[in-house]
Enzyme design. Structure first.
Site, PDB file in Angstrom:
ATOM      1  N   ASP A  10       0.824  -1.177  -0.068  1.00  0.00           N
ATOM      2  CA  ASP A  10      -0.032   0.052   0.055  1.00  0.00           C
ATOM      3  C   ASP A  10       0.752   1.240  -0.115  1.00  0.00           C
ATOM      4  O   ASP A  10       0.954   1.988   1.022  1.00  0.00           O
ATOM      5  CB  ASP A  10      -1.245  -0.114   1.291  1.00  0.00           C
ATOM      6  N   HIS A 244       9.680  -0.353   8.843  1.00  0.00           N
ATOM      7  CA  HIS A 244       8.917  -1.119   8.983  1.00  0.00           C
ATOM      8  C   HIS A 244       8.814  -2.249   7.907  1.00  0.00           C
ATOM      9  O   HIS A 244       9.137  -3.482   8.008  1.00  0.00           O
ATOM     10  CB  HIS A 244       7.407  -1.031   8.921  1.00  0.00           C
TER      11      HIS A 244
END
Length: 316
Positions: A10, A244
């Site tokens: 995303d 991340h």
């Protein structure tokens, strides 16, 4: 040996950094990209995935558009205060030609790639898990064809790290907890690369500046987009960002960088703890049947952060 990877994403600033790793690391064979809502709308994340594919010179990799919303949970908006209005730090990322988008929906694309590379494909989802869950619903036999799922998501409370959407919930899992529970409880090996370890992999300001200064055009671009991200994270990091999504890719390519803990995992799908990831550990009291019959999954509980950062830096 290379690892065949399907990247479900995303984009997102940290997604862009992870995609750069997949584009440059010789251990990675990127066979597809699927997009999902999350850091921005799926229209925006799809446009960003196409643009990043062009920028990083991986034109041959198909991009398939995925889910625009969670299976059950209503939308709670997008993190433009983290990633910018355009999802990539508002630096003017060039749009890409949507005509180059694969015609298959992401869930069907995932199924077809899993069968094409049966037993070899590693799914690396770094956003909400909606596309993976849709693929499971369409093809219950999917786990038999997938080598493993290595996902960025979850928060298990180790090393003092809780959630970032609530005291117990991480953003990707919180974005579609029902999908996450389907993925966690399917009969395939899943590794959770959660905040427990990604908060240990911090790219500080000096590190980011060095990439921008010495990393050529790609380094300059990544430094430019991370400035917006860094402004959000600085109150937490004291300067710099957490790595991340690139940490999930690093784990997919070299699990030995991480310490893993094993046990079945469930995801809370409603109430005050929506999005919480819970792992049942051996020897702990458990009068419920919620974990019965589920396979053990792996949760990352520690990481060789210095080596992750060193290997990422070496790609420039």
């Amino acid at each position: 040996m290379t690892t065949k990877i399907l990247f479900d994403t995303d984009p997102g600033i940290d997604d862009a950094m992870a995609l750069y790793l997949l584009a440059r690391d010789p251990r990675a064979e990127l066979v597809g990209i699927t997009t999902v809502f999350g850091n921005a709308s799926v229209d925006t994340t799809t446009r960003n995935a196409l643009s990043l594919r062009e920028r990083f010179g991986i034109h041959h990799v198909p991009v398939a558009r995925g889910a625009a919303r969670a299976i059950v949970k209503p939308s709670s908006g997008y993190a433009d205060f983290v990633h910018g209005q355009d999802g990539l730090g508002d630096v003017g990322t060039a749009p890409a030609d949507n005509d180059t988008l694969d015609g298959r929906a992401a869930a069907l694309f995932i199924i077809e790639m899993a069968r094409r590379y049966s037993g070899e494909l590693v799914l690396v989802p770094v956003g909400p898990l909606t596309n993976i869950a849709h693929a499971l619903q369409l093809d219950p036999d999917l786990p038999r064809h997938v080598r493993s799922v290595v996902l960025m998501g979850g928060a298990f409370g180790t090393l003092g790290h809780g959630g970032n959407m609530s005291p117990v919930a991480e953003a990707n899992i919180h974005g579609d907890p029902h999908a996450a529970d389907l993925v966690a409880t399917a009969d395939w090996p899943v590794t959770f690369v959660g905040l427990d370890v990604t908060h240990q992999v911090r790219m500080d300001t000096a590190y980011l500046d060095e990439i921008g200064r010495e990393g050529g055009a790609h380094g300059r671009y990544l430094r430019d987009i991370t400035r917006f991200y860094e402004r959000f994270y600085t109150p937490r990091t004291g300067g710099g960002i957490y790595s991340h999504d690139a940490s999930a890719v690093a784990c997919a390519l070299d699990p030995g960088l991480f310490t893993l803990r094993h046990g079945p995992v469930r995801v809370v799908t409603d109430g005050i703890a929506t999005g919480q990831t819970i792992q049942r550990l051996p020897g702990r009291p458990d009068p419920s049947s919620h974990w019965d019959g589920l396979r053990d999954q792996a949760v990352c509980v520690d990481v060789d952060s210095a080596r992750v950062l060193r290997e990422y830096r070496a790609l420039f």
